[in-house]
Design a protein around this motif. Structure first.
Motif, PDB file in Angstrom:
ATOM      1  N   VAL A   1      10.477   2.882  59.662  1.00  0.00           N
ATOM      2  CA  VAL A   1      11.061   3.363  60.922  1.00  0.00           C
ATOM      3  C   VAL A   1      10.920   4.864  61.116  1.00  0.00           C
ATOM      4  CG1 VAL A   1      12.698   1.438  60.896  1.00  0.00           C
ATOM      5  CG2 VAL A   1      13.424   3.670  60.018  1.00  0.00           C
TER       6      VAL A   1
ATOM      7  N   VAL B   1      14.994   5.603  66.798  1.00  0.00           N
ATOM      8  CA  VAL B   1      13.855   4.903  66.204  1.00  0.00           C
ATOM      9  C   VAL B   1      12.910   4.378  67.280  1.00  0.00           C
ATOM     10  CG1 VAL B   1      13.237   2.864  64.814  1.00  0.00           C
ATOM     11  CG2 VAL B   1      15.169   4.310  64.130  1.00  0.00           C
TER      12      VAL B   1
ATOM     13  N   PHE C   1      13.256   1.333  68.615  1.00  0.00           N
ATOM     14  CA  PHE C   1      13.065  -0.054  68.200  1.00  0.00           C
ATOM     15  C   PHE C   1      13.189  -0.980  69.401  1.00  0.00           C
ATOM     16  CE2 PHE C   1      14.838  -4.010  66.287  1.00  0.00           C
ATOM     17  CZ  PHE C   1      13.824  -4.279  65.379  1.00  0.00           C
TER      18      PHE C   1
END
Length: 351
Positions: free
Chosen positions: A18, A54, A56
């Motif tokens: 990450v 991150v 994500f």
């Protein structure tokens, strides 16, 4: 690996995946990567804002301390629909293992530490640059520390100078608590600095330490002698240095960890000090201070170019003294390169 997914917990593999650092604590925090489909994460609620950094784009199952994490695990497992899971056997804690099984009692969990961590073994150019930065900081700190050593200082006082020098030179953290050991303390490979031992003339002084920079860890050892060196000390040092140099002679892409260790330890075994051998040649180095490959007999892993390992032979006689010389070595197609450049010829400090 024959599993439906792998799970990562905060640690070097997680950070590599990450590109952000998260703490491992009592709160379960997971990244699960299936063989098919997007990854999913189980994130403590208090970390959600940090997790946003991150970028994500998979499903996120968060949980709060006051509610517990069982529902988050149940939601994660329902979402993934997996029957088997590879985990980091040296990193994942038992209570997370139990939480997975509580959510899915028939889940097959296998130790995939070797396969997962092997992804980090071959370093990228950016990885090597980060390692080199950490090593350069460490060597500058070592020079400052040795310049300040005086007879009568305690090991603990020398340790404090070293730690301060590491941060003054730009370290983001220490790779590990440093080993600063003199006299009989140097014969213990993982000694702790003593507040009640003052260094004296004739002592061997062993320093094993490293800076951390950009997430990568240096690991360096040098042994010096204070004021003067005995004939025995000089002979032991010469033996360890020859073993260290032998490691460079044999290292190249395609050799095995066994071959390197056999060559290095063979030098020590052929000396009059074979009974002082207590350790293998070394270990892999990167985001972890100790990672694959482990340079020891019986490990027949073929080492590819881009691998970094520590070449750190040593000889230790309990209640007498020890000597270790440690370099950080990058394996290349045609041989190897020492990322460490601090002098390792026998040094006697006039202190």
């Amino acid at each position: 690996m024959g599993v439906d997914a792998v799970a990562l917990v905060p640690g070097p593999n997680f950070t590599r995946a990450v590109q952000h650092l998260f703490m491992s604590n009592e709160r379960p925090f997971l990244l699960v990567i299936p063989a098919d489909g997007p990854a999913a994460a189980l994130v403590p609620n208090l970390e959600l804002r940090s997790w946003e950094l991150v970028g994500f784009d998979g499903a996120v199952f968060d949980w709060r301390d006051q509610d517990g994490y069982d529902a988050a695990f149940a939601g994660l497992m329902d979402h993934l629909g997996i029957a088997s899971l590879g985990v980091e056997g040296q990193v994942m804690r038992v209570f997370i293992h139990h939480a997975f099984l509580k959510a899915r009692p028939d889940l097959r969990i296998v130790d995939a530490e070797r396969e997962i961590s092997a992804l980090r073994m071959i370093k990228t150019p950016d990885d090597i640059a980060a390692l080199q930065a950490a090593i350069d900081i460490s060597e500058r700190a070592l020079a400052r520390t040795l310049d300040s050593v005086r007879l009568g200082q305690t090991e603990k006082e020398i340790e404090q100078v070293l730690i301060q020098a590491l941060f003054a030179e730009g370290a983001e953290d220490q790779s590990f608590p440093p080993i600063v050991a003199a006299g009989d303390g140097s014969a213990r490979p993982h000694a702790k600095a003593r507040a009640d031992y003052a260094v004296k003339a004739g002592d061997a002084l062993l320093l094993d330490f490293g800076a951390r920079k950009h997430g990568f860890a240096a690991d360096i050892t040098r042994t010096v002698f204070l004021d003067h060196v005995s004939d025995e000390g000089a002979a032991v040092y010469d033996t360890v240095l020859r073993a260290n140099l032998a490691g460079f002679d044999i290292t190249r892409a395609g050799v095995t960890a066994h071959q390197i260790d056999d060559h290095v330890i063979g030098v020590l075994e052929a000396s009059p000090y074979a009974d002082r051998i207590r350790t293998k040649t070394g270990h892999g180095l990167g985001r972890d201070v100790h990672e694959a490959p482990y340079i020891m007999r019986g490990n027949h892993m073929v080492l590819p170019a881009g691998t970094v390992y520590t070449n750190e032979p040593g000889l230790y006689e309990i209640d007498n003294f020890g000597v270790r010389i440690e370099d950080d070595v990058l394996i290349t197609e045609g041989g190897c390169t020492s990322l460490t450049s601090f002098p390792k010829e026998m040094t006697v400090l006039r202190c």
